[in-house]
Enzyme design. Structure first.
Site, PDB file in Angstrom:
ATOM      1  N   ASN A   9      31.575  45.586 -66.037  1.00 14.95           N
ATOM      2  CA  ASN A   9      30.755  45.952 -64.881  1.00 14.95           C
ATOM      3  C   ASN A   9      29.814  44.779 -64.610  1.00 14.95           C
ATOM      4  O   ASN A   9      28.847  44.580 -65.334  1.00 14.95           O
ATOM      5  CB  ASN A   9      29.972  47.240 -65.190  1.00 14.95           C
ATOM      6  N   LYS A  11      27.798  44.305 -62.219  1.00 18.08           N
ATOM      7  CA  LYS A  11      26.520  44.667 -61.581  1.00 18.08           C
ATOM      8  C   LYS A  11      26.198  43.686 -60.448  1.00 18.08           C
ATOM      9  O   LYS A  11      27.095  43.299 -59.705  1.00 18.08           O
ATOM     10  CB  LYS A  11      25.403  44.754 -62.633  1.00 18.08           C
ATOM     11  N   GLU A  97      22.072  53.375 -63.472  1.00 18.26           N
ATOM     12  CA  GLU A  97      21.240  52.596 -62.544  1.00 18.26           C
ATOM     13  C   GLU A  97      21.261  53.216 -61.147  1.00 18.26           C
ATOM     14  O   GLU A  97      20.277  53.139 -60.411  1.00 18.26           O
ATOM     15  CB  GLU A  97      21.700  51.128 -62.543  1.00 18.26           C
ATOM     16  N   SER A 212      25.016  47.580 -74.280  1.00 10.53           N
ATOM     17  CA  SER A 212      24.868  46.416 -75.169  1.00 10.53           C
ATOM     18  C   SER A 212      26.091  46.170 -76.049  1.00 10.53           C
ATOM     19  O   SER A 212      25.967  45.764 -77.205  1.00 10.53           O
ATOM     20  CB  SER A 212      23.598  46.542 -76.015  1.00 10.53           C
ATOM     21  N   GLY A 234      26.339  43.036 -69.416  1.00 14.33           N
ATOM     22  CA  GLY A 234      25.989  41.628 -69.601  1.00 14.33           C
ATOM     23  C   GLY A 234      27.068  40.774 -70.239  1.00 14.33           C
ATOM     24  O   GLY A 234      27.355  39.667 -69.765  1.00 14.33           O
TER      25      GLY A 234
HETATM   26  P1  13P Z   1      24.991  46.165 -70.871  1.00 13.07           P
HETATM   27  O1  13P Z   1      26.331  45.914 -71.536  1.00 13.07           O
HETATM   28  O2  13P Z   1      24.441  44.973 -70.199  1.00 13.07           O
HETATM   29  O3  13P Z   1      24.058  46.866 -71.790  1.00 13.07           O
HETATM   30  O4  13P Z   1      25.300  47.212 -69.675  1.00 13.07           O
HETATM   31  C1  13P Z   1      26.042  48.339 -69.930  1.00 13.07           C
HETATM   32  C2  13P Z   1      26.387  48.976 -68.645  1.00 13.07           C
HETATM   33  O5  13P Z   1      25.525  49.495 -67.948  1.00 13.07           O
HETATM   34  C3  13P Z   1      27.792  48.941 -68.199  1.00 13.07           C
HETATM   35  O6  13P Z   1      27.996  49.760 -67.103  1.00 13.07           O
END
Ligand code: 13P
Length: 252
Positions: A9, A11, A97, A212, A234
């Site tokens: 993802n 984002k 989110e 994470s 991330g």
């Molecule tokens: P991170 O891997 O950055 O913690 O994000 C997880 C996430 O929200 C995937 O949709």
């Protein structure tokens, strides 16, 4: 029996050129892997160029959200049919989110899931509790409510539904759930899928962990019996990191 499914993802990251470069790397490095299903969810603006780059690849294209109407006066929204039109086969729905910053509710999640499935898209429906909810002993109740919102529009084809368990306190914080913490909630989710949809559905529906996930912790998480893949934020922005996570998901 459940093919692990690892999705990046992205984002709010990556220009078109950056997205094309990343997906070209992934295509080159993951081409030979057949025992893990892989997907990427770029921002809307990069979907079409990434789809072109993914032609003749098994990497699936996902959107990060989709609207519940097919067309009309809905400024700023993107319809499920439009996502399918540019090559998406999946969409994430109900990410924390979206719930936290954009007023997404279990009711709107249900409408989006129904519309996405109607358009033939697979759905990655997200569930997960906040820190405060976990501390208050509400984890299962929160996850159940999120799950029921998603299942308001459960598909007939179980392969088209994936549940992503993403504890809010683990997203982007570097504070991953321990394998035991994640497995406990995944087992609970599978139990609820069984109660709501029956044994066959519960055995078939994949449950991803997100929060994470990195190359260094993927293997121990993915070893758990009810963790069928990962939704990676991330760490999916870096080809080497994401490739290592996909490799960690291969059935042993
Ligand atoms: P991170 O891997 O950055 O913690 O994000 C997880 C996430 O929200 C995937 O949709």
């Amino acid at each position: 029996m459940r093919t692990p499914f690892v999705v990046g993802n992205w984002k709010l990251h990556k220009t078109v050129a950056e997205a094309q470069a990343l997906v070209t790397e992934l295509k080159n490095q993951l081409g030979a892997i057949r025992d893990v299903a892989v997907g990427v969810a770029p921002p809307f603006t990069a979907l079409w160029p990434v789809a072109r780059r993914l032609e003749d690849s098994t990497i699936a294209l996902a959107a990060q959200n989709c609207f519940w109407e097919d067309k009309g006066a809905w400024t700023g929204e993107v319809a499920p049919g439009m996502l399918a039109d540019v090559g998406c086969t999946w969409t994430i729905i109900g990410h924390s989110e979206r719930r936290t910053h954009f007023g997404e509710t279990d009711a709107t999640v249900g409408k989006r899931v129904a519309a996405a499935l109607r358009a033939g898209l697979g759905v990655i429906g997200c569930v997960g509790e906040t820190d405060a909810q976990r501390d208050a002993g509400q984890t299962f109740a929160v996850v159940d409510a999120h799950l029921d919102g998603i299942l308001a529009a459960a598909p007939k084809d179980w392969d088209k539904l994936v549940i992503a368990y993403e504890p809010v306190w683990a997203i982007g914080t570097g504070r991953t759930a321990t394998p035991a913490q994640a497995q406990e909630v995944h087992a609970h989710i599978r139990g609820r899928l069984r109660a709501r949809l029956g044994d066959a559905a519960a055995a078939a529906i994949r449950i991803q962990y997100g929060g994470s996930v990195k190359a260094s912790n993927a293997e121990t998480l993915l070893k758990e019996p009810d963790i069928d893949g990962a939704l990676v934020g991330g760490a999916s922005l870096d080809a080497a990191e994401f490739v290592a996570i996909v490799k960690a998901a291969r059935p042993k």
